[in-house]
Design a protein around this motif. Sequence first.
Motif, short mmCIF file in Angstrom:
data_model
loop_
_atom_site.label_atom_id
_atom_site.label_comp_id
_atom_site.label_asym_id
_atom_site.label_seq_id
_atom_site.Cartn_x
_atom_site.Cartn_y
_atom_site.Cartn_z
N ASP A 220 13.54 2.14 -25.18
CA ASP A 220 12.44 1.19 -25.31
C ASP A 220 12.26 0.39 -24.03
N LYS A 221 13.36 0.01 -23.42
CA LYS A 221 13.25 -0.73 -22.16
C LYS A 221 12.60 0.12 -21.08
N LYS A 222 12.91 1.40 -21.04
CA LYS A 222 12.31 2.29 -20.05
C LYS A 222 10.81 2.45 -20.28
N LYS A 223 10.41 2.56 -21.56
CA LYS A 223 8.98 2.67 -21.87
C LYS A 223 8.23 1.42 -21.46
N ASP A 224 8.81 0.25 -21.75
CA ASP A 224 8.15 -1.00 -21.36
C ASP A 224 8.02 -1.11 -19.85
N ARG A 225 9.03 -0.67 -19.13
CA ARG A 225 8.99 -0.74 -17.67
C ARG A 225 7.93 0.20 -17.11
N LEU A 226 7.84 1.41 -17.65
CA LEU A 226 6.82 2.36 -17.19
C LEU A 226 5.41 1.87 -17.52
N ALA A 227 5.24 1.24 -18.69
CA ALA A 227 3.93 0.71 -19.06
C ALA A 227 3.49 -0.40 -18.10
N LYS A 228 4.42 -1.26 -17.73
CA LYS A 228 4.08 -2.32 -16.78
C LYS A 228 3.70 -1.73 -15.43
N VAL A 229 4.45 -0.72 -14.98
CA VAL A 229 4.14 -0.08 -13.70
C VAL A 229 2.76 0.55 -13.75
N PHE A 230 2.44 1.20 -14.87
CA PHE A 230 1.13 1.86 -14.99
C PHE A 230 -0.01 0.85 -14.92
N TRP A 231 0.08 -0.23 -15.69
CA TRP A 231 -1.02 -1.19 -15.72
C TRP A 231 -1.13 -1.94 -14.40
N PHE A 232 -0.01 -2.21 -13.76
CA PHE A 232 -0.09 -2.85 -12.45
C PHE A 232 -0.72 -1.92 -11.42
N SER A 233 -0.44 -0.60 -11.51
CA SER A 233 -1.06 0.35 -10.59
C SER A 233 -2.56 0.46 -10.85
N VAL A 234 -2.96 0.43 -12.13
CA VAL A 234 -4.39 0.46 -12.44
C VAL A 234 -5.08 -0.77 -11.89
N LEU A 235 -4.46 -1.94 -12.08
CA LEU A 235 -5.06 -3.17 -11.57
C LEU A 235 -5.14 -3.14 -10.05
N GLY A 236 -4.08 -2.65 -9.40
CA GLY A 236 -4.11 -2.58 -7.94
C GLY A 236 -5.16 -1.61 -7.43
N THR A 237 -5.32 -0.47 -8.12
CA THR A 237 -6.35 0.50 -7.71
C THR A 237 -7.74 -0.08 -7.87
N ALA A 238 -7.97 -0.81 -8.97
CA ALA A 238 -9.28 -1.43 -9.18
C ALA A 238 -9.58 -2.47 -8.12
N LEU A 239 -8.59 -3.28 -7.79
CA LEU A 239 -8.81 -4.29 -6.75
C LEU A 239 -9.06 -3.64 -5.40
N ALA A 240 -8.29 -2.58 -5.07
CA ALA A 240 -8.49 -1.90 -3.81
C ALA A 240 -9.87 -1.25 -3.74
N GLY A 241 -10.31 -0.64 -4.87
CA GLY A 241 -11.65 -0.04 -4.90
C GLY A 241 -12.74 -1.07 -4.75
N GLY A 242 -12.56 -2.24 -5.39
CA GLY A 242 -13.56 -3.30 -5.25
C GLY A 242 -13.65 -3.82 -3.83
N ILE A 243 -12.50 -3.99 -3.18
CA ILE A 243 -12.51 -4.46 -1.79
C ILE A 243 -13.14 -3.42 -0.87
N TYR A 244 -12.83 -2.13 -1.12
CA TYR A 244 -13.37 -1.07 -0.27
C TYR A 244 -14.89 -0.97 -0.42
N ASN A 245 -15.39 -1.09 -1.66
CA ASN A 245 -16.83 -0.99 -1.88
C ASN A 245 -17.57 -2.24 -1.45
N SER A 246 -16.85 -3.32 -1.15
CA SER A 246 -17.49 -4.56 -0.71
C SER A 246 -17.45 -4.72 0.81
N ARG A 247 -17.00 -3.72 1.53
CA ARG A 247 -16.90 -3.82 2.98
C ARG A 247 -18.29 -3.86 3.61
#
Length: 459
Positions: free
Chosen positions: A94-121
């Motif tokens: 269970d601890k491993k699943k929670d850790r992977l879920a946090k990594v996934f959502w943080f990566s999604v959030l980071g990708t969205a922020l990076a895409g927004g910054i790139y499209n706003s150049r």
Amino acid sequence: MINLVAKSARCARLVTHKPIVARRTLFASQYRFYSEKKDEKKPDSILDEDLLAKAGIDSEPKIESKEEPKRHEPQEDEFGQPRKRRNNVKSSLDKKKDRLAKVFWFSVLGTALAGGIYNSRDWDPEEEKELYNPEENGLNPVNVWTRFKKRMWGVTNVFSEPAFTDLLPPPPPAPYRHPLTLVLELDDLLIHADWDHKKGWKTAKRPGVDYFLGYLSQYYEIVIFSRSSMAFAETAVAKLDPYHAFISYSLFREACRTKDGKVIKDLSLMNRDLGKLIIIDPDESCYSMQPENAIPIDKWDGKKDDKLVRLIPFLEYLATQPIKDVRPVLASFKDKKKIPEEFAEREAKLRQQWEKEQKQINGSTLTSSLLGISQMRPRKMPLDLIREHGQKNYLHMYNYLKENGEKLLQEEQQKTKELLADQKLTLEKIFTEGMPTAEDIAKQQAIQAAQEGQAPAKR
């Protein structure tokens, strides 16, 4: 002492005279809960407090426990699933699943922020010449939002805009060009698909559709423009014209616009003069951008009718007259859905006028014959002559395809195979360059014909 003996005797008498009460007390003690038996230190006597009180024997009052009885919680919830443990102890999985879920959502959030910054150049004047505007550069929030919105709008247009800006190739030269272009919807106009729970999907062909396509193909460049996807509609188009003799081009959902959930056919992208183009479609939203080019018609529900065939006289007349723009002619009708009826009335008036003129010509002809002057006069109305000529051409084409259609189809398939073999197409070439177009095939055939013509000269 005597009183004590008397009380004992009275108690024994009560016990002997009331055995039912003792038996009930015994049965009641047998049906107690397991939890109550576990908490009791001593078994209950047959003589309960009531019997002892009636016998005159005082019993010690029971001290009620302040502790509440333990409640046994159900081990399953209302859905029949095992309840989770109340403690916060988690397994390593269970601890491993929670850790992977946090990594996934943080990566999604980071990708969205990076895409927004790139499209706003800022705009690039070399790579984005069409969108470049120096006034929109900078870190101003309004400019940042403008750049982001325009770039994202360009991405979403891939799904809402047509695949090409020119949906049809350029028209052929004037001597080989049809005078007008006729755009037809496929579903609920030429065919109708219905689903039955016993037989599944059934597709019906409208009565007279073969004659409609074959007869008008000598006057019009017929284009099937279906709002259905190519994967579903291409087979139906192939069955309507198996010999590729009547339908010039086929367009599908991929060539349509999508706006506010509606499918729109933009006729301005068809690479044809809008003054020489007519569309017949049962869906008004499909021609909402060019309603002046449309002939509206009710949806066909699969029953027998002749509405499609009754449009042939008007369409034939329109194509055989020197008309520069069809839109004023269509606008002259009061109700476009009743064009066949109104055109029949106009034709009747035109015929009456022609007959009246013929009577006057016959009078002058009689006078000329008396004077010995011969004159040539037409025996039939010009519109009737046009129809007779059209019928002869249609019958000639029909008989020719009936006799040689299969042979022509086999020859076409063989030429296509030979052309593909000569070009040595590979899977990599198809993915990188795509399949050869009709123009490429025509050029290749011309090159082959020239090589075949030059071969005997070299010998």
